[in-house]
Motif scaffolding. Sequence first.
Motif, mmCIF file in Angstrom:
data_model
loop_
_atom_site.group_PDB
_atom_site.id
_atom_site.type_symbol
_atom_site.label_atom_id
_atom_site.label_comp_id
_atom_site.label_asym_id
_atom_site.label_seq_id
_atom_site.Cartn_x
_atom_site.Cartn_y
_atom_site.Cartn_z
ATOM 1 N N GLY A 84 0.777 -1.233 0.000
ATOM 2 C CA GLY A 84 0.000 0.000 0.000
ATOM 3 C C GLY A 84 0.809 1.283 0.000
ATOM 4 O O GLY A 84 2.046 1.291 0.002
ATOM 5 N N HIS A 151 -2.980 -4.806 -0.666
ATOM 6 C CA HIS A 151 -3.408 -4.063 0.516
ATOM 7 C C HIS A 151 -3.486 -2.581 0.180
ATOM 8 O O HIS A 151 -2.556 -2.017 -0.387
ATOM 9 C CB HIS A 151 -2.423 -4.272 1.671
ATOM 10 C CG HIS A 151 -2.645 -3.344 2.830
ATOM 11 N ND1 HIS A 151 -1.847 -2.246 3.079
ATOM 12 C CD2 HIS A 151 -3.604 -3.343 3.802
ATOM 13 C CE1 HIS A 151 -2.284 -1.620 4.158
ATOM 14 N NE2 HIS A 151 -3.349 -2.264 4.605
ATOM 15 N N SER A 152 -4.613 -1.947 0.504
ATOM 16 C CA SER A 152 -4.782 -0.504 0.349
ATOM 17 C C SER A 152 -4.506 -0.098 -1.099
ATOM 18 O O SER A 152 -5.193 -0.539 -2.008
ATOM 19 C CB SER A 152 -3.867 0.217 1.342
ATOM 20 O OG SER A 152 -4.160 1.585 1.425
ATOM 21 N N GLY A 155 -4.321 -2.947 -3.350
ATOM 22 C CA GLY A 155 -5.604 -3.462 -3.815
ATOM 23 C C GLY A 155 -6.118 -2.669 -4.997
ATOM 24 O O GLY A 155 -6.689 -3.225 -5.947
ATOM 25 N N MET A 156 -5.909 -1.349 -4.964
ATOM 26 C CA MET A 156 -6.293 -0.502 -6.099
ATOM 27 C C MET A 156 -5.476 -0.864 -7.330
ATOM 28 O O MET A 156 -5.960 -0.778 -8.469
ATOM 29 C CB MET A 156 -6.105 0.972 -5.732
ATOM 30 C CG MET A 156 -6.905 1.423 -4.521
ATOM 31 S SD MET A 156 -6.484 3.119 -4.024
ATOM 32 C CE MET A 156 -7.021 3.101 -2.301
ATOM 33 N N THR A 181 -9.062 -1.976 1.265
ATOM 34 C CA THR A 181 -8.926 -1.216 0.025
ATOM 35 C C THR A 181 -10.280 -0.796 -0.512
ATOM 36 O O THR A 181 -11.329 -1.014 0.126
ATOM 37 C CB THR A 181 -8.136 -2.044 -1.015
ATOM 38 O OG1 THR A 181 -7.772 -1.199 -2.102
ATOM 39 C CG2 THR A 181 -8.939 -3.240 -1.518
ATOM 40 N N THR A 298 -9.555 3.440 4.793
ATOM 41 C CA THR A 298 -10.511 2.857 3.835
ATOM 42 C C THR A 298 -11.522 2.077 4.666
ATOM 43 O O THR A 298 -11.327 0.903 4.957
ATOM 44 C CB THR A 298 -9.801 1.915 2.828
ATOM 45 O OG1 THR A 298 -8.966 1.000 3.538
ATOM 46 C CG2 THR A 298 -8.954 2.712 1.860
#
Length: 351
Positions: A84, A151-152, A155-156, A181, A298
């Motif tokens: 992230g 993660h975070s 994830g994006m 995320t 998030t």
Amino acid sequence: MSARRRILGAAAGAVGLAAAGAAFGVRRQDRAIGRRRVDSTPFGSLHSKPLTVVAEDGVPLHVEVDELEHGAASSPLTVVFCHGYALNLDCWHFQRAAYRGLVRAVYYDQRSHGRSGRSPDGHATIDQLGRDLQTVLDHVVPDGPVVLVGHSMGGMTVVAYAEQHPEAFGDRVVGVGLISTTAGGLDPSRVLLPLLPAKLGGELANRTIRTLARRHQLVDGARRAGRSVARVATDLFAFGDEVPAAYVDFVDHMLSSTPFEVVAEFFPSFRSLDKFDAVEVMGRVPTTIICGTSDRLTSIGHSRKLHARIQGSTLLECEGAGHLVLLERHGQVNAALDQLLSAAAERVGHP
């Protein structure tokens, strides 16, 4: 007084507050963090031979691959972990410790983070991170089934990759893990909270970031000078429950090692992110979504929306955990990933 002067004035006030040790409450909380049980796990010590993968725009990406141990039961899967915002690949410490030698796993530092090279102007975007992921796959996982875990911002990254390569899901990609995320609708001022006064968030967020980016050395210096303030902010926004001081220090070190200029470069991407339509292709494969119910960055609502948009997905809500749930509740997270990898392996064995 101009808006620019007001922003710099407020920021200077925050710097002065940090440099002075903030207030009694901050000092007291910092001491309380230090008294928590010290964890003996050697954070940041798990590494393998580094590889350099060059992104399409020439940025060198630091990559590490944990291969299967000799004699270990063969697994066709490769798991790729995407970290992230303002972190680095070391954040996967507990997952790496659990899976090392048991499954082929790829870890890499996102551009401008950790040991990877700095991104050129205009290329610090979520879409570019999706393309970087494709480049990493091309170089270190040229064939075979893949499970993507992010993660975070990581994830994006996976979501951006899904938008760019929907055909890969159900073919190359056989499983997805999305931790703390979202695919859009993020309030960017939430991301600022650990770094700046809350009154500088909201509509002023982008302007504040642009202004302070030009004074990024000042912000970086203020964080170093106001160590107690930074440590308490990290504890508050990264975790939900009390965790060992070593966890807080570990995350704080990763955050403080990321130059504010890098934070500023990526910031606009969060406001413009809108990719919920892209996540539906993940319904073709086992998908696990994990989030702490006390995530202040998030929030759990984002994970619930992802769960609603991804048919057949599994949602794990970790009661009371914060944004760094992969550390704070690593036992729960690893158990959920175990189930994800089992489902993905079964899919490979039985298409």
